[in-house]
Design a protein around this motif. Structure first.
Motif, PDB file in Angstrom:
ATOM      1  N   GLU A  78       1.053  -1.207  -0.048  1.00 22.12           N
ATOM      2  CA  GLU A  78      -0.056   0.036   0.165  1.00 22.12           C
ATOM      3  C   GLU A  78       0.985   1.243  -0.038  1.00 22.12           C
ATOM      4  O   GLU A  78       0.497   2.242  -0.824  1.00 22.12           O
ATOM      5  CB  GLU A  78      -0.912   0.122   1.103  1.00 22.12           C
ATOM      6  CG  GLU A  78      -2.109  -0.907   0.979  1.00 22.12           C
ATOM      7  CD  GLU A  78      -2.962  -1.339   2.263  1.00 22.12           C
ATOM      8  OE1 GLU A  78      -2.664  -0.496   3.160  1.00 22.12           O
ATOM      9  OE2 GLU A  78      -3.901  -2.352   2.219  1.00 22.12           O
ATOM     10  N   ARG A  79       2.055   1.111   0.789  1.00 22.34           N
ATOM     11  CA  ARG A  79       2.700   2.406   0.807  1.00 22.34           C
ATOM     12  C   ARG A  79       3.352   2.653  -0.590  1.00 22.34           C
ATOM     13  O   ARG A  79       3.567   3.838  -0.955  1.00 22.34           O
ATOM     14  CB  ARG A  79       4.136   2.273   1.763  1.00 22.34           C
ATOM     15  CG  ARG A  79       4.948   3.201   1.866  1.00 22.34           C
ATOM     16  CD  ARG A  79       6.172   2.879   2.806  1.00 22.34           C
ATOM     17  NE  ARG A  79       5.541   2.726   4.217  1.00 22.34           N
ATOM     18  CZ  ARG A  79       6.124   2.393   5.473  1.00 22.34           C
ATOM     19  NH1 ARG A  79       7.237   1.896   5.310  1.00 22.34           N
ATOM     20  NH2 ARG A  79       5.477   2.244   6.278  1.00 22.34           N
ATOM     21  N   LEU A  80       3.661   1.629  -1.395  1.00 18.93           N
ATOM     22  CA  LEU A  80       4.415   1.701  -2.509  1.00 18.93           C
ATOM     23  C   LEU A  80       3.302   2.524  -3.705  1.00 18.93           C
ATOM     24  O   LEU A  80       3.663   3.376  -4.585  1.00 18.93           O
ATOM     25  CB  LEU A  80       4.759   0.282  -3.255  1.00 18.93           C
ATOM     26  CG  LEU A  80       5.973  -0.147  -2.515  1.00 18.93           C
ATOM     27  CD1 LEU A  80       6.150  -1.755  -2.988  1.00 18.93           C
ATOM     28  CD2 LEU A  80       7.175   0.792  -2.811  1.00 18.93           C
ATOM     29  N   VAL A  81       1.988   2.082  -3.543  1.00 18.60           N
ATOM     30  CA  VAL A  81       0.969   2.676  -4.234  1.00 18.60           C
ATOM     31  C   VAL A  81       0.629   4.090  -3.864  1.00 18.60           C
ATOM     32  O   VAL A  81       0.749   5.197  -4.422  1.00 18.60           O
ATOM     33  CB  VAL A  81      -0.459   1.789  -3.964  1.00 18.60           C
ATOM     34  CG1 VAL A  81      -1.596   2.897  -4.681  1.00 18.60           C
ATOM     35  CG2 VAL A  81      -0.333   0.517  -4.746  1.00 18.60           C
ATOM     36  N   ASP A  82       0.610   4.304  -2.473  1.00 21.70           N
ATOM     37  CA  ASP A  82       0.500   5.724  -2.050  1.00 21.70           C
ATOM     38  C   ASP A  82       1.602   6.738  -2.364  1.00 21.70           C
ATOM     39  O   ASP A  82       1.488   8.079  -2.633  1.00 21.70           O
ATOM     40  CB  ASP A  82       0.567   5.738  -0.351  1.00 21.70           C
ATOM     41  CG  ASP A  82      -0.614   4.902   0.285  1.00 21.70           C
ATOM     42  OD1 ASP A  82      -1.620   4.974  -0.484  1.00 21.70           O
ATOM     43  OD2 ASP A  82      -0.617   4.891   1.398  1.00 21.70           O
ATOM     44  N   LEU A  89      -2.476  -1.969  -6.704  1.00 19.73           N
ATOM     45  CA  LEU A  89      -1.651  -2.833  -5.684  1.00 19.73           C
ATOM     46  C   LEU A  89      -0.989  -4.002  -6.015  1.00 19.73           C
ATOM     47  O   LEU A  89      -1.587  -4.690  -6.689  1.00 19.73           O
ATOM     48  CB  LEU A  89      -2.948  -3.085  -4.765  1.00 19.73           C
ATOM     49  CG  LEU A  89      -2.654  -3.111  -3.086  1.00 19.73           C
ATOM     50  CD1 LEU A  89      -2.016  -1.819  -2.641  1.00 19.73           C
ATOM     51  CD2 LEU A  89      -3.985  -3.559  -2.502  1.00 19.73           C
ATOM     52  N   PRO A  90       0.390  -3.958  -5.725  1.00 25.38           N
ATOM     53  CA  PRO A  90       0.856  -5.419  -6.259  1.00 25.38           C
ATOM     54  C   PRO A  90       0.220  -6.510  -5.464  1.00 25.38           C
ATOM     55  O   PRO A  90      -0.215  -6.261  -4.319  1.00 25.38           O
ATOM     56  CB  PRO A  90       2.230  -5.279  -5.866  1.00 25.38           C
ATOM     57  CG  PRO A  90       2.523  -3.835  -5.009  1.00 25.38           C
ATOM     58  CD  PRO A  90       1.195  -2.971  -5.268  1.00 25.38           C
ATOM     59  N   ASP A  91       0.094  -7.500  -6.261  1.00 25.42           N
ATOM     60  CA  ASP A  91      -0.435  -8.669  -5.755  1.00 25.42           C
ATOM     61  C   ASP A  91       0.500  -9.920  -5.542  1.00 25.42           C
ATOM     62  O   ASP A  91       0.045 -11.219  -5.166  1.00 25.42           O
ATOM     63  CB  ASP A  91      -1.654  -9.004  -6.281  1.00 25.42           C
ATOM     64  CG  ASP A  91      -1.415  -9.391  -7.749  1.00 25.42           C
ATOM     65  OD1 ASP A  91      -0.577  -9.450  -8.295  1.00 25.42           O
ATOM     66  OD2 ASP A  91      -2.571  -9.591  -8.524  1.00 25.42           O
ATOM     67  N   GLN A  92       1.678  -9.961  -6.065  1.00 29.92           N
ATOM     68  CA  GLN A  92       2.664 -10.889  -5.658  1.00 29.92           C
ATOM     69  C   GLN A  92       4.177 -10.309  -5.267  1.00 29.92           C
ATOM     70  O   GLN A  92       4.436  -9.277  -5.612  1.00 29.92           O
ATOM     71  CB  GLN A  92       2.834 -11.570  -7.140  1.00 29.92           C
ATOM     72  CG  GLN A  92       3.245 -12.921  -7.229  1.00 29.92           C
ATOM     73  CD  GLN A  92       4.969 -13.242  -7.470  1.00 29.92           C
ATOM     74  OE1 GLN A  92       5.399 -12.180  -7.526  1.00 29.92           O
ATOM     75  NE2 GLN A  92       5.394 -14.620  -7.351  1.00 29.92           N
ATOM     76  N   VAL A  93       4.646 -11.119  -4.361  1.00 31.46           N
ATOM     77  CA  VAL A  93       5.899 -10.791  -3.554  1.00 31.46           C
ATOM     78  C   VAL A  93       6.643 -12.071  -3.645  1.00 31.46           C
ATOM     79  O   VAL A  93       6.462 -13.240  -3.372  1.00 31.46           O
ATOM     80  CB  VAL A  93       5.725 -10.372  -2.368  1.00 31.46           C
ATOM     81  CG1 VAL A  93       7.095 -10.035  -1.561  1.00 31.46           C
ATOM     82  CG2 VAL A  93       4.818  -8.920  -2.308  1.00 31.46           C
ATOM     83  N   ILE A  94       7.987 -12.060  -4.086  1.00 31.95           N
ATOM     84  CA  ILE A  94       8.938 -12.903  -3.647  1.00 31.95           C
ATOM     85  C   ILE A  94       9.705 -12.316  -3.008  1.00 31.95           C
ATOM     86  O   ILE A  94      10.483 -11.373  -3.027  1.00 31.95           O
ATOM     87  CB  ILE A  94       9.559 -13.591  -5.152  1.00 31.95           C
ATOM     88  CG1 ILE A  94       8.519 -14.154  -5.812  1.00 31.95           C
ATOM     89  CG2 ILE A  94      10.874 -14.517  -4.857  1.00 31.95           C
ATOM     90  CD1 ILE A  94       9.162 -14.822  -7.247  1.00 31.95           C
ATOM     91  N   ALA A  95      10.088 -13.274  -1.858  1.00 30.62           N
ATOM     92  CA  ALA A  95      11.309 -13.026  -1.073  1.00 30.62           C
ATOM     93  C   ALA A  95      12.387 -13.719  -1.287  1.00 30.62           C
ATOM     94  O   ALA A  95      12.436 -15.056  -1.409  1.00 30.62           O
ATOM     95  CB  ALA A  95      10.954 -13.096   0.489  1.00 30.62           C
ATOM     96  N   ASN A  96      13.604 -13.160  -1.677  1.00 31.79           N
ATOM     97  CA  ASN A  96      15.049 -13.750  -1.883  1.00 31.79           C
ATOM     98  C   ASN A  96      16.043 -13.836  -0.719  1.00 31.79           C
ATOM     99  O   ASN A  96      16.211 -12.466  -0.444  1.00 31.79           O
ATOM    100  CB  ASN A  96      15.461 -13.181  -3.180  1.00 31.79           C
ATOM    101  CG  ASN A  96      14.784 -13.428  -4.641  1.00 31.79           C
ATOM    102  OD1 ASN A  96      15.083 -14.887  -4.785  1.00 31.79           O
ATOM    103  ND2 ASN A  96      14.158 -12.634  -5.107  1.00 31.79           N
ATOM    104  N   GLU A  97      16.501 -14.693  -0.599  1.00 34.43           N
ATOM    105  CA  GLU A  97      17.454 -14.643   0.758  1.00 34.43           C
ATOM    106  C   GLU A  97      18.866 -14.906   0.108  1.00 34.43           C
ATOM    107  O   GLU A  97      18.996 -15.927  -0.657  1.00 34.43           O
ATOM    108  CB  GLU A  97      17.361 -15.657   1.589  1.00 34.43           C
ATOM    109  CG  GLU A  97      18.494 -15.578   2.740  1.00 34.43           C
ATOM    110  CD  GLU A  97      18.573 -16.805   3.576  1.00 34.43           C
ATOM    111  OE1 GLU A  97      18.651 -17.809   2.946  1.00 34.43           O
ATOM    112  OE2 GLU A  97      18.721 -16.608   4.738  1.00 34.43           O
TER     113      GLU A  97
END
Ligand SMILES: O=C(O)CCC(=O)C(=O)O
Length: 203
Positions: A78-82, A89-97
């Protein structure tokens, strides 16, 4: 290479912004990730949210839906949209370590799977990201600081690859900067799954 980024230096369509999250938010997100199960399907560990991405087939299908983003990622979406980085609104996230010595090879994010805008947020460590123009092999090396974001759109999304070299340190303005454990959160919009399935059938 510059570390204090001028927009002119970045590939077209790429935007860098520091301090997209606070230190407290960073700690809370990492705690959430570490309390869940990391996947070992790749050399680096990953977690997928919203939709599971199939690396081998390079697809996202309707049955890959995992549910809404959890609240602890939704606030950042939401912050990235604001802040005007995403229109929807983005609906997919990949966390990479990435442990020191790990990276990600040069790639363009799946074009039929994801929308025009992609934002990657860096947690815990800085590292350099290298962009290469597919048309003339020009390169740009960009230092991603901890708690910063990098947005890829337009030519920077489609005509340039991005990668992170698998090494333990980066040379920044002549100074060796050791990498720590880094986690990135890449926010995307999945293109309408129905249209995607039609696309992959060639219709
Ligand atoms: O770690 C990053 O910042 C980039 C991740 C990335 O390129 C990807 O997930 O496709």
């Amino acid at each position: 290479m510059v570390s204090a980024l001028s927009t002119r230096y970045l590939p077209p369509g790429v935007l860098y912004f520091s301090d997209v999250i606070s230190a407290e938010e960073e700690v809370a997100i990492v705690a959430q990730l570490d309390s869940a199960e990391w996947s070992n399907v790749l050399k680096r560990r990953v977690q997928h949210f919203g939709y599971r991405y199939d690396y081998r087939a390079r697809t996202i299908t309707a049955d890959a839906y995992l549910g809404r983003l959890p609240e602890w990622l939704q606030f950042l979406a939401e912050r990235l949209v604001d802040r005007g980085y995403f229109e929807s609104l983005p609906d997919q996230v990949i966390a990479n370590e990435y442990l020191p010595g790990q990276g990600i090879s040069a790639h363009v994010d799946c074009t039929p799977c994801f929308g025009d805008t992609i934002v990657s947020v860096s947690l815990l460590s800085a590292c350099q990201m290298v962009f290469r123009d597919l048309r003339n092999l020009e390169t740009r090396t960009v230092l991603l600081s901890r708690q910063s974001g990098i947005l890829l759109s337009g030519a920077g999304r489609y005509d340039w690859t991005h990668e992170i070299a698998a090494r333990k340190s980066d040379l920044v303005d002549g100074v060796k900067l050791a990498r720590e454990r880094r986690i990135s959160l890449t926010f995307r919009n999945v293109i309408d799954v129905q249209s995607f399935e039609e696309l992959s059938r060639g219709s």
